[in-house]
Design an enzyme around this catalytic site. Structure first.
Site, PDB file in Angstrom:
ATOM      1  N   ARG A 297     -11.351  -7.801   6.429  1.00 35.81           N
ATOM      2  CA  ARG A 297     -11.252  -8.501   4.987  1.00 35.81           C
ATOM      3  C   ARG A 297     -12.996  -8.453   4.633  1.00 35.81           C
ATOM      4  NH1 ARG A 297      -7.093  -8.726   3.727  1.00 35.81           N
ATOM      5  NH2 ARG A 297      -6.862  -7.324   5.590  1.00 35.81           N
TER       6      ARG A 297
ATOM      7  N   GLN B 100      -0.769  -5.614  11.443  1.00 33.85           N
ATOM      8  CA  GLN B 100      -1.669  -7.186  10.348  1.00 33.85           C
ATOM      9  C   GLN B 100      -0.196  -7.525  10.895  1.00 33.85           C
ATOM     10  OE1 GLN B 100      -3.621  -7.149   6.734  1.00 33.85           O
ATOM     11  NE2 GLN B 100      -3.188  -4.754   6.863  1.00 33.85           N
TER      12      GLN B 100
ATOM     13  N   ASP C   3       8.273  -7.724   0.498  1.00 32.63           N
ATOM     14  CA  ASP C   3       6.569  -7.492   1.071  1.00 32.63           C
ATOM     15  C   ASP C   3       6.445  -8.358   2.820  1.00 32.63           C
ATOM     16  OD1 ASP C   3       3.769  -7.347   0.314  1.00 32.63           O
ATOM     17  OD2 ASP C   3       4.004  -9.323  -0.900  1.00 32.63           O
ATOM     18  N   GLU C   4       5.325  -8.029   3.567  1.00 29.85           N
ATOM     19  CA  GLU C   4       4.647  -7.958   4.279  1.00 29.85           C
ATOM     20  C   GLU C   4       6.329  -7.688   5.467  1.00 29.85           C
ATOM     21  OE1 GLU C   4       1.519  -8.659   4.739  1.00 29.85           O
ATOM     22  OE2 GLU C   4       1.151  -9.718   2.824  1.00 29.85           O
TER      23      GLU C   4
ATOM     24  N   LYS D 281      -1.593  -1.902  -1.142  1.00 29.19           N
ATOM     25  CA  LYS D 281       0.105  -2.971  -1.650  1.00 29.19           C
ATOM     26  C   LYS D 281       0.668  -3.574  -2.747  1.00 29.19           C
ATOM     27  CE  LYS D 281       0.679  -6.156   0.883  1.00 29.19           C
ATOM     28  NZ  LYS D 281       0.539  -7.776   1.483  1.00 29.19           N
ATOM     29  N   THR D 282      -0.032  -4.216  -2.831  1.00 25.27           N
ATOM     30  CA  THR D 282       0.061  -5.104  -3.744  1.00 25.27           C
ATOM     31  C   THR D 282       0.951  -4.401  -5.604  1.00 25.27           C
ATOM     32  OG1 THR D 282      -0.947  -7.160  -3.155  1.00 25.27           O
ATOM     33  CG2 THR D 282       0.685  -7.014  -5.168  1.00 25.27           C
TER      34      THR D 282
END
Length: 735
Positions: A614, A259, A228-229, A41-42
């Site tokens: 994670r 998420q 973002d997010e 994503k980043t």
DNA sequence: GGGTCCCCGTTTTTT
DNA sequence: ACGGGGACCC
């Protein structure tokens, strides 16, 4: 990076998979990138920015890129700068709050604020609201300021100003006076030229709504908007974005509905679920290629999250091995669970020697803060270095807040809350009654608290002691303020904290043997003064702490096991992850179920999904039969989430809790329930019996070791961390 | 203004 | 069980 910008297929695009590349190259129009955990994503976000700039679609200062946390924006800034090898400081890259603050400072007067408005933190908000509720004679017992504050915050998250508070909603709250309390709170904030965090977004949105020329100005600035997010945005943030996106129409939101774990602080999962409806002709791109975890871990995560109803739906694929199965362990209680986790961590580094397992690649992710204690204790006994990530932040500590209050009074004398905080710290004999008198006078005259204090000292309107002390303090502030003209600002702060007696107050504490904490506080203050020196001015510093100040000392990263909450773990990854406490009531948490029903359960499940994803290679999930809750023993049943995990990817580890032959230390636990139990299983091992040379044993203080020699009930043990010791069998337990 | 007693709340947390 | 904060008293 790439040498030829004119090249049609730049190198940075060649390194992306087809979906990522599409997300980068679809520059125009609204686009939602659904980015599953670990799908890059980043990388997409930063590459997209680099792409826009390097293709000359926009200058850096025509790009608005919004994140939630300072950490995320810092990282993005670094990565974009690294990719482009050029200055990107002109970019509007920051958190929602910092960008709104920047815009609001330019147009503050339009909303009746001054350009240098201050930003209140959570603590100040509650103190202010509490005072207002007292003034309005609201029953604090029935309506605690804390609860009222969260209600007001909730309204702000939805973009509702006091006059828009729906009376049918507010009717039953605080005797129907919610709107009045809220309105008074907003009025007092404006009077102090202050905003709280919620105001930053709400006022900025109102600014755009009420001043079309201002909105048009920012439309002309922002050719590209990136978020973002997106699943974490609340209603007012969505409204803010929608207003801005009416300009160029180029808005790219990146997020993962699976998420979304912050509904309890206003995040609106509907924002992401509704994206296509909100932004006409939106492009939706799913990133499902996971670069992080093994297939077993991904399948476990996918199987679990598939049980949720409210989701857009995507399935992660791994390109790696199947890996180890997800291991599930059933234990007796929380202490046993901590013991199990510690043992696993140790055995990773002892038994498997082919590969070096760094301690920082282990993480214990808990549902609730109290769970960390058992792990800390165990790691302490075993000398396993660990850190609890996300405890009290630096700026939340009392001494830092005090020191900052001194600086605020110095720079912004009309900041009532700051002066009230330190007026009697250290003790100056200015107590409740004096403060009340000062406030009364301030209210009557319509002047700030500080001015009221100056006035009442001059009028000799206070008790002698209080008057003298207050006069001296105010005189000192004048002196320190003058000093700013020719003394370095960090030096002024240092002098102020010394001359005010504040430093001495903590030194006295150190003397009084209450010192363990006090010494640390003094060190924190030193650290603060040092940090202040790195800012251009105290104004800069105050802006920084209002919006950005983080726990700097967290930087002392070493080789340590990470312990943190599941929420704090979002966005991080580790080779080996432990997820303890998978028990009904704890996870899913009872309160989530009680307060939010099925929606709450789904959010808990998303939290489990975040936890599982994670892990890169190894995942251990554990649950205990007994857990101490508020110091009462409760038997617990396994979390329903365990049943959501696909059997094929899970291995149940053998448990010594099977029907027969409980192990030695479990024997004494035969009485369930409320009776007090042995603190430690020390005395439960029969003396002089059952040990053999070479056996691995455990001692409360010295940790794990192997038996070297035995004579009678004396054992010579070679401890892994503490060397050779001779101990009685009674103090040693089998493992 | 400071000491003592009682009562409440005790999931997650950024800005 | 336990800590923080408010009420109450000196």
């Amino acid at each position: 990076m790439q040498h030829n910008l004119a090249n049609n297929i730049p190198e940075y695009l060649a390194r992306l998979n087809p979906e990522q590349a599409e997300a980068v190259e679809t520059t125009d129009g609204p686009i939602l990138v659904l980015a599953g955990a670990g799908t890059g994503k980043t990388r997409v976000l930063t590459t997209r920015i680099a792409h826009i700039i390097s293709q000359n679609l926009a200058y850096p200062n025509q790009i608005l890129s919004v994140t939630f946390t300072n950490k995320a924006s810092r990282e993005m800034k670094e990565r974009v700068a690294g990719m482009l090898q050029r200055d990107v400081s002109g970019m509007w890259l920051g958190t929602f709050h910092s960008i709104c603050a920047k815009i609001l400072r330019r147009h503050a007067e339009l909303l009746g604020f001054e350009q240098n408005f201050t930003i209140l933190d959570a603590d100040d908000q509650i103190r202010l609201l509490k005072k207002i509720m007292q003034d309005l004679k609201i029953d604090e017992k029935k309506w605690s300021p804390k609860v009222m504050m969260s209600i007001i915050q909730g309204l702000k998250d939805k973009g509702k100003k006091p006059e828009k508070v729906d009376s049918s909603y507010a009717g039953h709250i605080a005797e129907g006076r919610l709107a009045e309390i809220y309105a008074t709170y907003q009025k007092r904030l404006k009077g102090m030229n202050s905003m709280d965090f919620g105001d930053l977004i709400m006022h900025c949105t109102n600014l755009f709504e009420e001043h079309s020329d201002v909105l048009a100005l920012y439309h002309s600035y922002f050719k590209y908007i990136l978020v973002d997010e997106y699943q974490d945005t609340n209603v007012v943030q969505y409204l803010w974005l929608r207003l801005l996106a009416q300009g160029s129409g180029n808005i790219c939101c990146v997020g993962d509905d699976d998420q979304s774990i912050y509904s309890w602080r206003g995040a609106e999962i509907d924002n992401i679920l509704r994206f296509e409806k909100d932004f006409a002709n939106a492009t939706i791109i799913k990133l499902e290629q996971n670069y992080r975890s093994t297939q077993n871990i991904l399948s476990a995560a996918s199987g679990l999250i598939a049980k949720n109803q409210g989701r857009l739906g995507k399935t992660l694929h791994s390109q790696g091995d199947k890996g180890n199965p997800v291991k599930v362990k059933f234990l007796w209680d929380g202490d046993e669970e901590a013991k199990f986790v510690a043992q696993e961590i140790e055995s990773f580094n002892q038994i498997i020697t082919a590969e070096k397992h760094k301690l920082s690649e282990f993480a214990v992710l808990v549902r609730a803060g109290f769970q960390t204690r058992a792990f800390e204790e165990r790691f302490l006994t075993l000398n396993i270095p660990y850190k609890v990530v996300g405890g009290l932040r630096f700026y939340e500590r009392a001494e830092i807040r005090d020191a900052c209050a001194y600086i605020r009074v110095l720079m912004q004398p009309s900041n009532d809350l700051a002066l009230e905080r330190i007026i009697n710290v250290p003790k100056r004999g200015i107590g409740k009654s004096s403060i009340e008198a000062l406030y009364r006078n301030a209210r009557e005259q319509g002047i700030p608290f500080y001015d009221s204090a100056v006035q009442m000292v001059q009028n000799k309107a206070l008790a002698t002691k209080a008057r003298n002390e207050l006069g001296e303090l105010l005189g000192n502030f004048d002196r320190w303020r003058r000093m700013l003209n020719d003394v370095e600002h960090a030096e002024v702060v240092s002098l102020m904290l010394n001359q005010s007696g504040y430093i001495q107050m903590w030194k006295d504490e150190v003397q009084k043997e209450k010192s363990i904490e006090a010494q640390g506080r003094l060190e924190n203050i030193d650290e603060l003064v040092r940090a202040i020196g790195e800012f251009e001015s105290l104004e800069d510093f105050l802006e920084h702490i209002s919006l950005v100040m983080e726990n700097e000392e967290a930087n002392l990263s070493g080789e340590m096991v990470n312990i943190m909450t599941l929420h704090a773990a979002k966005g991080l990854e580790f080779d080996t992850v432990f997820l303890p406490g998978w028990e009904e009531g704890l996870f899913p948490h009872q309160r989530a179920l009680d307060e939010s029903g099925d929606g709450g359960l789904e959010e808990e499940r998303r939290l489990a999904y975040v936890g599982i994803t994670r892990a890169r290679k190894n995942l251990f999930i554990s649950h205990a039969a007994n857990r101490r809750v508020y110091n009462q023993w409760q038997t617990s049943i396994p979390s329903r989430f365990l049943k959501d995990l696909p059997e094929d990817n899970v291995e149940n580890m053998p448990s010594n809790l099977s029907i027969h032959s409980p192990s030695a230390q479990n024997a004494s636990y035969s009485s369930y329930g409320t009776e007090s139990r042995e603190k430690s299983p020390l005395s439960q091992v029969p003396a002089g019996n059952g040990f053999s040379i070479g056996e691995r044993v455990f001692h409360q203080k010295f940790g794990y070791g192997f038996i070297n020699k035995m004579s009678g009930d004396n054992l010579e043990i070679n401890f892994q961390h503490s060397g050779k010791k001779t101990l009685k069998t009674a103090y040693v337990e089998k493992v």
